[in-house]
Design an enzyme around this catalytic site. Sequence first.
Site, PDB file in Angstrom:
ATOM      1  N   LYS A 122       0.291  -1.372  -0.199  1.00  0.00           N
ATOM      2  CA  LYS A 122       0.107  -0.131  -0.019  1.00  0.00           C
ATOM      3  C   LYS A 122       0.605   1.304  -0.142  1.00  0.00           C
ATOM      4  CE  LYS A 122      -3.775  -1.875   2.226  1.00  0.00           C
ATOM      5  NZ  LYS A 122      -4.466  -2.410   3.835  1.00  0.00           N
TER       6      LYS A 122
ATOM      7  N   TYR B 167     -12.410  -3.603  -3.197  1.00  0.00           N
ATOM      8  CA  TYR B 167     -13.603  -3.716  -1.913  1.00  0.00           C
ATOM      9  C   TYR B 167     -14.412  -4.139  -2.215  1.00  0.00           C
ATOM     10  CZ  TYR B 167      -8.906  -2.780   0.564  1.00  0.00           C
ATOM     11  OH  TYR B 167      -7.376  -2.337   1.043  1.00  0.00           O
TER      12      TYR B 167
ATOM     13  N   ARG C 267      -1.542 -14.519   3.907  1.00  0.00           N
ATOM     14  CA  ARG C 267      -2.624 -14.239   5.276  1.00  0.00           C
ATOM     15  C   ARG C 267      -1.164 -14.646   6.951  1.00  0.00           C
ATOM     16  NH1 ARG C 267      -6.626 -10.350   4.333  1.00  0.00           N
ATOM     17  NH2 ARG C 267      -6.905 -10.979   5.900  1.00  0.00           N
TER      18      ARG C 267
ATOM     19  N   THR D 121      -5.206  -7.289  10.385  1.00  0.00           N
ATOM     20  CA  THR D 121      -5.247  -6.095   9.610  1.00  0.00           C
ATOM     21  C   THR D 121      -5.207  -4.816  10.727  1.00  0.00           C
ATOM     22  OG1 THR D 121      -7.642  -7.223   8.860  1.00  0.00           O
ATOM     23  CG2 THR D 121      -7.983  -5.046   8.834  1.00  0.00           C
TER      24      THR D 121
ATOM     25  N   ARG E 223       2.692  -7.012   9.405  1.00  0.00           N
ATOM     26  CA  ARG E 223       2.386  -5.773  10.204  1.00  0.00           C
ATOM     27  C   ARG E 223       2.542  -5.532  11.393  1.00  0.00           C
ATOM     28  NH1 ARG E 223      -4.121  -6.869   7.286  1.00  0.00           N
ATOM     29  NH2 ARG E 223      -4.072  -6.016   5.335  1.00  0.00           N
TER      30      ARG E 223
ATOM     31  N   ASN F   6      -1.997   0.245   6.782  1.00  0.00           N
ATOM     32  CA  ASN F   6      -0.970  -1.243   7.863  1.00  0.00           C
ATOM     33  C   ASN F   6      -0.442  -1.786   6.504  1.00  0.00           C
ATOM     34  OD1 ASN F   6      -3.409  -1.871   5.901  1.00  0.00           O
ATOM     35  ND2 ASN F   6      -4.552  -3.233   8.045  1.00  0.00           N
TER      36      ASN F   6
ATOM     37  N   HIS G  71      -2.297  -5.630   1.036  1.00  0.00           N
ATOM     38  CA  HIS G  71      -3.075  -6.172   0.945  1.00  0.00           C
ATOM     39  C   HIS G  71      -2.949  -7.448   0.708  1.00  0.00           C
ATOM     40  CE1 HIS G  71      -6.868  -6.830  -0.603  1.00  0.00           C
ATOM     41  NE2 HIS G  71      -6.468  -7.245  -1.544  1.00  0.00           N
TER      42      HIS G  71
ATOM     43  N   GLU H 171      -9.806 -10.695  -7.758  1.00  0.00           N
ATOM     44  CA  GLU H 171      -8.801  -9.716  -7.430  1.00  0.00           C
ATOM     45  C   GLU H 171      -7.347  -9.102  -8.225  1.00  0.00           C
ATOM     46  OE1 GLU H 171      -9.605  -8.690  -2.133  1.00  0.00           O
ATOM     47  OE2 GLU H 171      -7.598  -9.622  -4.068  1.00  0.00           O
TER      48      GLU H 171
HETATM   49  P1  ADP Z   1      -7.868  -6.853   5.690  1.00  0.00           P
HETATM   50  O1  ADP Z   1      -6.801  -5.928   4.770  1.00  0.00           O
HETATM   51  O2  ADP Z   1      -6.650  -7.446   6.880  1.00  0.00           O
HETATM   52  O3  ADP Z   1      -7.926  -7.851   4.498  1.00  0.00           O
HETATM   53  P2  ADP Z   1     -10.185  -5.919   5.291  1.00  0.00           P
HETATM   54  O4  ADP Z   1     -10.839  -6.225   4.277  1.00  0.00           O
HETATM   55  O5  ADP Z   1     -11.571  -5.946   6.700  1.00  0.00           O
HETATM   56  O6  ADP Z   1      -8.955  -6.156   6.254  1.00  0.00           O
HETATM   57  O7  ADP Z   1     -10.352  -4.492   5.534  1.00  0.00           O
HETATM   58  C1  ADP Z   1      -9.711  -3.450   4.058  1.00  0.00           C
HETATM   59  C2  ADP Z   1      -8.693  -2.635   4.912  1.00  0.00           C
HETATM   60  O8  ADP Z   1      -8.956  -1.300   4.679  1.00  0.00           O
HETATM   61  C3  ADP Z   1      -7.779  -2.775   5.926  1.00  0.00           C
HETATM   62  O9  ADP Z   1      -6.811  -3.012   5.537  1.00  0.00           O
HETATM   63  C4  ADP Z   1      -7.733  -1.499   6.372  1.00  0.00           C
HETATM   64  O10 ADP Z   1      -6.523  -0.678   5.754  1.00  0.00           O
HETATM   65  C5  ADP Z   1      -9.146  -0.714   6.795  1.00  0.00           C
HETATM   66  N1  ADP Z   1      -9.768  -0.589   7.641  1.00  0.00           N
HETATM   67  C6  ADP Z   1     -10.136  -2.147   7.905  1.00  0.00           C
HETATM   68  N2  ADP Z   1     -11.363  -1.790   9.146  1.00  0.00           N
HETATM   69  C7  ADP Z   1     -10.945  -0.833   9.516  1.00  0.00           C
HETATM   70  C8  ADP Z   1     -11.025   0.502  10.473  1.00  0.00           C
HETATM   71  N3  ADP Z   1     -12.413  -0.203  11.543  1.00  0.00           N
HETATM   72  N4  ADP Z   1     -11.073   1.647  10.706  1.00  0.00           N
HETATM   73  C9  ADP Z   1     -10.280   1.647   9.622  1.00  0.00           C
HETATM   74  N5  ADP Z   1      -9.879   1.198   8.703  1.00  0.00           N
HETATM   75  C10 ADP Z   1     -10.598   0.042   8.454  1.00  0.00           C
HETATM   76 MG    MG Z   2      -9.409  -8.192   3.093  1.00  0.00          MG
END
Ligand code: ADP
Ligand code: MG
Length: 201
Positions: free
Chosen positions: A14, A54, A119, A125, A136, A156, A159, A170
């Site tokens: 990212k 997303y 993962r 996350t 992370r 973080n 992705h 994706e």
């Molecule tokens: P991951 O990236 O671990 O698969 P998600 O798909 O749930 O997580 O969310 C996508 C991205 O959105 C996260 O990596 C993070 O950057 C952001 N994100 C998720 N939940 C939150 C939240 N509650 N507040 C702020 N940013 C969030």
């Molecule tokens: Mg995700």
Amino acid sequence: MEHFSKERTLVMVKPDGVQRSLIGEIIKRYERMGLKLVAMKMLLPTEDHIEKHYTLDPNWMRITGEKTIEGYKKKGQQPPSEDPLEITKVVLANLKKYMTSGPVVAMVWQGAHAVKISRKIVGGTEPLSSDVGTIRGDFVLDSYQMSDMDGRAVRNLIHASGSPEEAENEIKHWFADNEIIGYRLVQEQILYDVNIDGILE
Ligand code: ADP
Ligand code: MG
């Protein structure tokens, strides 16, 4: 069923990962697992491309909202809302700003259990609770509470697709077929061949 070694996942450094000069560190962690890099490019995504990314999974809005609520409650804190969709609406708007703030590096990695392994090395996350030893957990220190307070997405670094099905969707979203290279990596013989022969002279 396709052999496990053919599984692929979409990984993205990212904008904060690029700015923190962690492209090499991240690639190193994937390489040393034994995964094979089959596509890679640097680009500046559009907000529309990020929103589509997303929302490829129709359940993402609900699941991410639920995960956020659980993350707050586990720490004995009050989530900003009890409605998962309301939370994710804000997250998505902030994600569009975050993910278009600078270049990203998109990659496709292939190998046995690529999605789950990926993962695992990426970590949870929310960096505050991501395991030590994960990308992370080791390289960043953000939290839901701080990002909410500042009205932005959680930073973080990386992705990684959440399931093999999500990965295939994706990969199609980020790469054309001819940008993905089918080739053999010498080390795959040691990882996957049934007979481990031809080593001794
Ligand atoms: P991951 O990236 O671990 O698969 P998600 O798909 O749930 O997580 O969310 C996508 C991205 O959105 C996260 O990596 C993070 O950057 C952001 N994100 C998720 N939940 C939150 C939240 N509650 N507040 C702020 N940013 C969030
Ligand atoms: Mg995700």
